[in-house]
Each structure stands twice: as structure tokens, then as C-alpha cells.
Design a protein around this motif. Structure first.
Motif, PDB file in Angstrom:
ATOM      1  N   GLN A 262       0.834  -1.197   0.000  1.00 36.88           N
ATOM      2  CA  GLN A 262       0.000   0.000   0.000  1.00 36.88           C
ATOM      3  C   GLN A 262       0.876   1.257   0.000  1.00 36.88           C
ATOM      4  O   GLN A 262       0.603   2.228  -0.722  1.00 36.88           O
ATOM      5  N   TYR A 265       2.202   1.564  -3.667  1.00 36.93           N
ATOM      6  CA  TYR A 265       1.310   1.822  -4.800  1.00 36.93           C
ATOM      7  C   TYR A 265       0.486   3.096  -4.656  1.00 36.93           C
ATOM      8  O   TYR A 265       0.162   3.745  -5.670  1.00 36.93           O
ATOM      9  N   GLU A 266       0.106   3.477  -3.440  1.00 36.17           N
ATOM     10  CA  GLU A 266      -0.752   4.655  -3.303  1.00 36.17           C
ATOM     11  C   GLU A 266      -0.063   5.939  -3.777  1.00 36.17           C
ATOM     12  O   GLU A 266      -0.665   6.736  -4.527  1.00 36.17           O
ATOM     13  N   GLU A 270      -1.193   8.217  -7.038  1.00 38.13           N
ATOM     14  CA  GLU A 270      -1.481   9.638  -6.846  1.00 38.13           C
ATOM     15  C   GLU A 270      -0.766  10.508  -7.882  1.00 38.13           C
ATOM     16  O   GLU A 270      -1.317  11.522  -8.344  1.00 38.13           O
ATOM     17  N   LYS A 277      -3.075   5.151 -14.933  1.00 37.41           N
ATOM     18  CA  LYS A 277      -3.650   4.791 -13.635  1.00 37.41           C
ATOM     19  C   LYS A 277      -4.359   3.440 -13.648  1.00 37.41           C
ATOM     20  O   LYS A 277      -4.269   2.665 -12.698  1.00 37.41           O
ATOM     21  N   GLN A 281      -3.480   0.453 -11.182  1.00 35.14           N
ATOM     22  CA  GLN A 281      -4.507  -0.044 -10.260  1.00 35.14           C
ATOM     23  C   GLN A 281      -4.714  -1.544 -10.428  1.00 35.14           C
ATOM     24  O   GLN A 281      -4.864  -2.278  -9.434  1.00 35.14           O
ATOM     25  N   TYR A 284      -1.864  -3.297  -8.827  1.00 33.83           N
ATOM     26  CA  TYR A 284      -2.004  -3.196  -7.367  1.00 33.83           C
ATOM     27  C   TYR A 284      -2.990  -4.245  -6.849  1.00 33.83           C
ATOM     28  O   TYR A 284      -2.719  -4.952  -5.869  1.00 33.83           O
TER      29      TYR A 284
END
Length: 315
Positions: A262, A265-266, A270, A277, A281, A284
């Protein structure tokens, strides 16, 4: 698994599948396969589809299975007796017989083809793995009777037999580590009595697929479904008594790994470009699923094999 164990296993397989043994010793079998064994071992689907379609008489293959290569080669290299002298001629049959007995050699009157494919069977060989696979596929369910004691008893009396449902269960306790256990249960179909380590009880009994003489089968008091439910309940009670601190540790490691990806990847999502994206995603989510599959603690139970065993007595 040594040569003696392999030889015994192969002999039992050939007998169980109805193969015709043309020649055998303590080190080999020359065998004409039965239709059942030929389908399992020779990988001839087109031939067997033709036989099934036209109803033709099948012509099965003949093989030489060598279970002890060193012993078999020694047997082949044994010198033949000389026919030069009359004494040699008179002693040759006896010498040949003694040599054959030393290797446990048996020859039948069935004719074998001139050229027979040879397979050396040893632990890890392709052909032996094939035999193991065929045994697992065909032997997952058995229907057997205990052989009665022939040394005594009144020939006019009838011995009661109880039918038991026996199941070997595999339990897997899995996270990023794994432990497997085998549990063997038996349930009397007459009384519903359940015992553990049922396989150990069978180890000391002689079993046969044929119905013995002078016995009678006690009437079943419960159904197969009820017996299976009793086994599931017994296994569930057993598993509830386990120490599950390993699962707590696995759950903690799972959260650590999820927090780690987390944190990676976050920020990446962003600051990613809009067109990138969706791909990030997806990556992820896939990584999260992989981490959960690896670390998430779970307990699974599955049946390895089972059978109906008719044992002496009323239990």
C-alpha cells in the motif's frame, strides 16, 4: 522404495488388472497387458476409440518390466551349460532348473512376440509413475472383505460381518507455511460407532475382494450419507482443539505485507498520468490478491481415498 517393494507392487498391479504373465522371476515380469491395463499405460486413444467404435477384438501390447536391473542382467549373463559331453547333457536340465530356481524364474506356455519393449522400473522412472497414477485413479474406492481364519471354526456355522465406511482424510493447514496431516476414520454402518486410526486397524487383517464362505453380513443401521456426516463432525471436533497461534502470526504478517505494498502503490497512483492509472490499479489489485493467497491462514480437508470394509464381528 527398494527393488523388492517395487517388484511386489508391480506384481499386485498386474494381478489386479488381469494381465497375463508370460514369464517372471525375482527381477522381472514379461506380461501381456489386459485391455484395462493397456488403456492406462500405452497411450493409444485412437486405437481404443477404433476398437470401441467397431467392436473389434483388441490386441493388447506385451512388455518386459525389469524391477531389479542388476539381478536381471546377472541372470542374462549366466553361462549356458555346455552340450559337448554326455555327462553335461545329462546334468544340463538339472543345472538349468537350479539356476532358474535361484532367480525365482517361472515361464508359462503362452507365446511372447519376438520383440518386446523393455522398461526398467525404479523409483522415479516414468513407467513406475504411470503405474502409481493408474493405481491412484482406480484404487480411490475399494470394496473388501476380511479373510476368515481357516485354522478352526465349525464349517456349518456362519460368522457375522460388519460393514465399515473407511475414509483417509488430508488436512492442510496453510499460510505462507504449510503443514499436512493424514487422518483415517472408520464408521460402523451397523451401529454408527466411529474410530480413529482406522487404517492401522486394517493393516493387521487380510482382505479380499471376494465374498468368503460361511459368513453373513449384518444389516446396516445407518446410511452412507449419515456415516460421512459423522466423520465430518469428528474431524471438525478434532480441528477445534488445535492451537491456532500460527494463524494469528500469519494474519499479522499478511497485514504487514499489505501495508508495505500500500505504501508503494498509493503514492504511485497519486502521481501517475491519467492514462497509466488503470494499469497501475490493476497491478495493485493483482499484487494484493497474491499476498492474500500466500499469507492468509486457512484449513482445508479433502478425502484421499475410501472404501467399504466388511470386518468380522458386530461393532
Amino acid at each position: 522404495m527398494n527393488e523388492k517393494q517395487i517388484h511386489k507392487f508391480v506384481g499386485r498391479f498386474l494381478e489386479a488388472t488381469g494381465c497375463s504373465i508370460l514369464e517372471k522371476s525375482n527381477a522381472h515380469y514379461m506380461v501381456k497387458l489386459s485391455p484395462e491395463a493397456d488403456r492406462e499405460l500405452t497411450n493409444r486413444p485412437y486405437y481404443w476409440s477404433f476398437v470401441d467404435r467397431v467392436g473389434a477384438e483388441p490386441e493388447t501390447m506385451t512388455f518386459l518390466f525389469v524391477t531389479d536391473k542388476t539381478r536381471y542382467e546377472t541372470m542374462l549373463e549366466a553361462p549356458a551349460p555346455s552340450p559337448d559331453s554326455s555327462a553335461g547333457e545329462s546334468l544340463a536340465p538339472a543345472a538349468d532348473a537350479a539356476l532358474a530356481r535361484s532367480f525365482g524364474f517361472v515361464h508359462t506356455t503362452l507365446a511372447a512376440p519376438a520383440r518386446v519393449p523393455r522398461d526398467d522400473l525404479y523409483f522415479g522412472s516414468r513407467r513406475l509413475d504411470q503405474l502409481f497414477g493408474a493405481t491412484r485413479n482406480k484404487g480411490s474406492f475399494v470394496f473388501l472383505f476380511q479373510e476368515p481364519d481357516k485354522r478352526g471354526g465349525n464349517p456349518y456355522s456362519s460368522t457375522p460381518y460388519t460393514a465399515w465406511l473407511g475414509i483417509n482424510m488430508r488436512v492442510e493447514l496453510t499460510c505462507d507455511r504449510k503443514r499436512e496431516e493424514i487422518h483415517s476414520f472408520g464408521v460402523s454402518l451397523v451401529t454408527g460407532h466411529i474410530i480413529e486410526n482406522f487404517h492401522d486397524r486394517l493393516q493387521h487383517k487380510k482382505l479380499t475382494p471376494r465374498l468368503p464362505a460361511n459368513i453373513h453380513l449384518a444389516r446396516n443401521g445407518i446410511s452412507y450419507n449419515r456415516a460421512l456426516t459423522l466423520i465430518e463432525q469428528a474431524l471438525e471436533r478434532k480441528l477445534k482443539g488445535y492451537d491456532y497461534t500460527w494463524a494469528e502470526g500469519a494474519a499479522a504478517r499478511l497485514q504487514e505485507e499489505l501495508s508495505r505494498i500500500q505504501a508503494y502503490y498509493e503514492p504511485l497512483l497519486e502521481h501517475a498520468l491519467p492514462e497509466n492509472k488503470s494499469a497501475i490499479q490493476e497491478q495493485y489489485m493483482q499484487r494484493q490478491a497474491e499476498i492474500k493467497w500466500q499469507y492468509e491462514p486457512r484449513v482445508t480437508a479433502s478425502a484421499i481415498n475410501c472404501g467399504i470394509f466388511h470386518l468380522e464381528g458386530i461393532d
